[in-house]
Design a protein around this motif. Structure first.
Motif, PDB file in Angstrom:
ATOM      1  N   TYR A 109       0.822  -1.211   0.000  1.00 58.10           N
ATOM      2  CA  TYR A 109       0.000   0.000   0.000  1.00 58.10           C
ATOM      3  C   TYR A 109       0.854   1.258   0.000  1.00 58.10           C
ATOM      4  N   GLY A 110       2.006   1.211   0.671  1.00 55.46           N
ATOM      5  CA  GLY A 110       2.916   2.354   0.599  1.00 55.46           C
ATOM      6  C   GLY A 110       3.384   2.600  -0.819  1.00 55.46           C
ATOM      7  N   THR A 111       3.738   1.512  -1.523  1.00 57.47           N
ATOM      8  CA  THR A 111       4.172   1.623  -2.917  1.00 57.47           C
ATOM      9  C   THR A 111       3.044   2.122  -3.809  1.00 57.47           C
ATOM     10  N   ALA A 112       1.848   1.542  -3.654  1.00 58.57           N
ATOM     11  CA  ALA A 112       0.720   1.929  -4.505  1.00 58.57           C
ATOM     12  C   ALA A 112       0.289   3.365  -4.241  1.00 58.57           C
ATOM     13  N   TRP A 113       0.324   3.785  -2.981  1.00 54.97           N
ATOM     14  CA  TRP A 113      -0.037   5.175  -2.653  1.00 54.97           C
ATOM     15  C   TRP A 113       0.960   6.142  -3.282  1.00 54.97           C
ATOM     16  N   PHE A 114       2.254   5.857  -3.129  1.00 53.88           N
ATOM     17  CA  PHE A 114       3.304   6.675  -3.725  1.00 53.88           C
ATOM     18  C   PHE A 114       3.123   6.743  -5.242  1.00 53.88           C
ATOM     19  N   ALA A 115       2.828   5.588  -5.858  1.00 51.55           N
ATOM     20  CA  ALA A 115       2.659   5.541  -7.306  1.00 51.55           C
ATOM     21  C   ALA A 115       1.476   6.393  -7.758  1.00 51.55           C
ATOM     22  N   LEU A 116       0.322   6.157  -7.188  1.00 48.98           N
ATOM     23  CA  LEU A 116      -0.907   6.793  -7.678  1.00 48.98           C
ATOM     24  C   LEU A 116      -0.997   8.265  -7.303  1.00 48.98           C
ATOM     25  N   HIS A 117      -0.754   8.586  -6.052  1.00 51.35           N
ATOM     26  CA  HIS A 117      -0.996   9.953  -5.593  1.00 51.35           C
ATOM     27  C   HIS A 117       0.199  10.882  -5.765  1.00 51.35           C
ATOM     28  N   ASP A 118       1.397  10.332  -5.756  1.00 46.39           N
ATOM     29  CA  ASP A 118       2.596  11.163  -5.868  1.00 46.39           C
ATOM     30  C   ASP A 118       3.087  11.163  -7.312  1.00 46.39           C
ATOM     31  N   ARG A 119       3.579  10.029  -7.782  1.00 52.22           N
ATOM     32  CA  ARG A 119       4.126   9.966  -9.135  1.00 52.22           C
ATOM     33  C   ARG A 119       3.033  10.076 -10.202  1.00 52.22           C
ATOM     34  N   GLY A 120       1.842   9.528  -9.927  1.00 54.62           N
ATOM     35  CA  GLY A 120       0.785   9.502 -10.934  1.00 54.62           C
ATOM     36  C   GLY A 120      -0.178  10.659 -10.890  1.00 54.62           C
ATOM     37  N   ARG A 121      -0.171  11.444  -9.802  1.00 57.48           N
ATOM     38  CA  ARG A 121      -1.048  12.613  -9.661  1.00 57.48           C
ATOM     39  C   ARG A 121      -2.498  12.266 -10.019  1.00 57.48           C
ATOM     40  N   LEU A 122      -2.981  11.158  -9.479  1.00 61.33           N
ATOM     41  CA  LEU A 122      -4.306  10.652  -9.808  1.00 61.33           C
ATOM     42  C   LEU A 122      -5.399  11.635  -9.394  1.00 61.33           C
ATOM     43  N   ALA A 123      -6.375  11.837 -10.280  1.00 63.12           N
ATOM     44  CA  ALA A 123      -7.526  12.690  -9.998  1.00 63.12           C
ATOM     45  C   ALA A 123      -8.802  11.870 -10.084  1.00 63.12           C
ATOM     46  N   GLY A 138      -1.191  10.487 -20.550  1.00 61.92           N
ATOM     47  CA  GLY A 138      -1.226   9.361 -19.621  1.00 61.92           C
ATOM     48  C   GLY A 138       0.062   9.224 -18.845  1.00 61.92           C
ATOM     49  N   ARG A 139       0.000   8.472 -17.743  1.00 67.93           N
ATOM     50  CA  ARG A 139       1.166   8.256 -16.880  1.00 67.93           C
ATOM     51  C   ARG A 139       1.355   6.752 -16.673  1.00 67.93           C
ATOM     52  N   LEU A 140       2.456   6.219 -17.202  1.00 66.63           N
ATOM     53  CA  LEU A 140       2.818   4.823 -17.003  1.00 66.63           C
ATOM     54  C   LEU A 140       3.759   4.758 -15.808  1.00 66.63           C
ATOM     55  N   LEU A 141       3.364   4.000 -14.776  1.00 67.57           N
ATOM     56  CA  LEU A 141       4.117   3.937 -13.528  1.00 67.57           C
ATOM     57  C   LEU A 141       4.761   2.559 -13.403  1.00 67.57           C
ATOM     58  N   VAL A 142       6.077   2.515 -13.533  1.00 67.24           N
ATOM     59  CA  VAL A 142       6.823   1.262 -13.560  1.00 67.24           C
ATOM     60  C   VAL A 142       7.261   0.912 -12.147  1.00 67.24           C
ATOM     61  N   ILE A 143       6.736  -0.223 -11.627  1.00 65.32           N
ATOM     62  CA  ILE A 143       7.012  -0.624 -10.246  1.00 65.32           C
ATOM     63  C   ILE A 143       7.878  -1.873 -10.176  1.00 65.32           C
ATOM     64  N   GLY A 144       7.694  -2.805 -11.108  1.00 61.48           N
ATOM     65  CA  GLY A 144       8.475  -4.037 -11.036  1.00 61.48           C
ATOM     66  C   GLY A 144       8.333  -4.872 -12.291  1.00 61.48           C
ATOM     67  N   PHE A 145       9.000  -6.018 -12.280  1.00 56.55           N
ATOM     68  CA  PHE A 145       9.092  -6.864 -13.471  1.00 56.55           C
ATOM     69  C   PHE A 145       8.830  -8.326 -13.096  1.00 56.55           C
ATOM     70  N   ALA A 146       7.628  -8.592 -12.597  1.00 57.53           N
ATOM     71  CA  ALA A 146       7.288  -9.941 -12.138  1.00 57.53           C
ATOM     72  C   ALA A 146       7.359 -10.963 -13.264  1.00 57.53           C
ATOM     73  N   ALA A 147       7.187 -10.509 -14.501  1.00 58.47           N
ATOM     74  CA  ALA A 147       7.276 -11.435 -15.639  1.00 58.47           C
ATOM     75  C   ALA A 147       8.716 -11.870 -15.900  1.00 58.47           C
ATOM     76  N   GLY A 148       9.676 -11.164 -15.290  1.00 59.07           N
ATOM     77  CA  GLY A 148      11.078 -11.557 -15.405  1.00 59.07           C
ATOM     78  C   GLY A 148      11.865 -10.809 -16.452  1.00 59.07           C
ATOM     79  N   GLU A 149      11.205 -10.125 -17.363  1.00 58.93           N
ATOM     80  CA  GLU A 149      11.892  -9.420 -18.454  1.00 58.93           C
ATOM     81  C   GLU A 149      11.751  -7.920 -18.266  1.00 58.93           C
ATOM     82  N   ILE A 150      12.872  -7.202 -18.323  1.00 58.52           N
ATOM     83  CA  ILE A 150      12.848  -5.739 -18.238  1.00 58.52           C
ATOM     84  C   ILE A 150      12.582  -5.195 -19.641  1.00 58.52           C
ATOM     85  N   PRO A 151      11.487  -4.474 -19.843  1.00 52.31           N
ATOM     86  CA  PRO A 151      11.112  -4.041 -21.198  1.00 52.31           C
ATOM     87  C   PRO A 151      11.946  -2.863 -21.692  1.00 52.31           C
TER      88      PRO A 151
END
Length: 327
Positions: free
Chosen positions: A124-138, A232-245
């Motif tokens: 939740y700390g990561t998601a909050w930082f992503a959406l409200h800080d980096r993503g400026r969600l409205a 739009g805002r693409l917020l990159v958090i991790g690479f669970a699929a294993g490949e860095i795009p």
């Protein structure tokens, strides 16, 4: 003290239950008696020596903990033995005791139990930082969440829903999408069967998503970028699929959009006051019930490696906990 020990960087298979010396707090540190520790994807990397932080061997994994203060280091103010807290420790949490920096330790409201705090702090700390800080969600914007049934994914669904956004969850099965809808997702995409970009465009009448939460990586990242709206805002958090795009930069130009990295660990180190404010918002959500971490299973230390294996195999929707106090 008992601990889940990594004494060689051979991954999950090399972990064992054993004894480590009781930690002692340095200046500006606390020692916590761990009630619960969250299991995260970076735990599976740190035991392979593939994470940004490489602890000296032997060590215990586990960077997300909740419990009580057991000892107070020199110069520490504001904490006393017995205080209920949660902390981000990077590693060491899969043990009966662990060290924690004061700047990365926060008091728990009485209404927040240890399991919820350990299950939700990082996600939740990561998601909050992503959406409200980096993503400026409205309010009113459309949020696309990749890997929406995982820990960070479900947190992002709940936080975006609470903020008044329209949430599209992308997950790998109908069962996982059902969990996302329970968390507040308005729409779902089963991306093992649907092409992500086309499905997002169809669900948004061709407009695309305003904000994208990406914890998956691989080919899905470019597809999600192609499905973003203008500005739009693409917020990159991790690479669970294993490949860095690798992203085509011309898409950023044509869409007037942006791609931002979301590294919550670094926020804690560089901007502790801002991080504390955001953690406070998350803990308040846990306290009033507007945010609810979903715990899939709890494992004692003796089965800690099993918990990491479940996560690595992407077999655990929601969050897994390791509970050192349990036999």
């Amino acid at each position: 003290m008992r601990a889940l020990i990594c004494d060689r960087n051979e991954g999950i298979a090399g972990l064992r239950l054993g004894e480590l010396p009781d930690p002692q707090p340095a200046a500006g540190e606390l020692v916590l008696r761990v009630a619960a520790a969250g299991v995260n994807f970076y735990d599976t990397l740190i035991v392979q020596g593939k994470y940004q932080i490489k602890p000296p061997l032997p060590f215990a994994p586990g960077g997300e903990v909740a419990g009580t203060v057991a000892a107070v280091g020199e110069g520490v103010a504001g904490f006393r033995i017995g205080d209920r807290v949660c902390a981000f420790t990077s590693y060491g949490g899969d043990a009966e005791l662990c060290r924690a920096r004061v700047s990365q330790t926060w008091r728990l409201p009485q209404a927040v139990d240890f399991d919820s705090a350990a299950a939700g702090l990082v996600a939740y700390g990561t998601a909050w930082f992503a959406l409200h800080d980096r993503g400026r969600l409205a309010a009113g914007e459309t949020v696309l969440v990749l890997g929406a049934a995982g820990g960070v994914g479900l947190a992002a669904v709940q936080i975006a829903h609470a903020a008044g956004a329209r949430v599209i969850a992308a997950a790998s099965s109908p069962e996982r999408l059902a969990l996302c809808r329970e968390a507040g997702a308005d729409l779902g995409i089963e991306y093992s069967r649907q092409e992500l970009k086309d499905a997002v465009k169809e669900l948004t009448a061709g407009r695309g998503a305003d904000v994208v939460i990406d914890v998956v990586g691989g080919a899905f990242t470019e597809s999600a970028l192609r499905a973003t709206a203008w500005r739009g805002r693409l917020l990159v958090i991790g690479f669970a699929a294993g490949e860095i795009p690798r992203l085509p930069a011309n898409l950023l130009l044509l869409k007037g959009c942006e791609a931002s990295g979301v590294f919550w660990d670094e926020l804690l180190r560089r901007e502790p006051a801002r991080a504390a404010e955001q953690v406070g918002q998350v803990l308040a959500g846990f306290a009033d019930g507007s945010l609810r971490p979903r715990i899939s299973a709890r494992y004692p230390l003796s089965r800690g490696a099993e918990a990491l294996q479940m996560l690595a195999g992407r077999k655990a929707p929601g969050k897994l906990l390791i509970t050192p106090a349990e036999a």
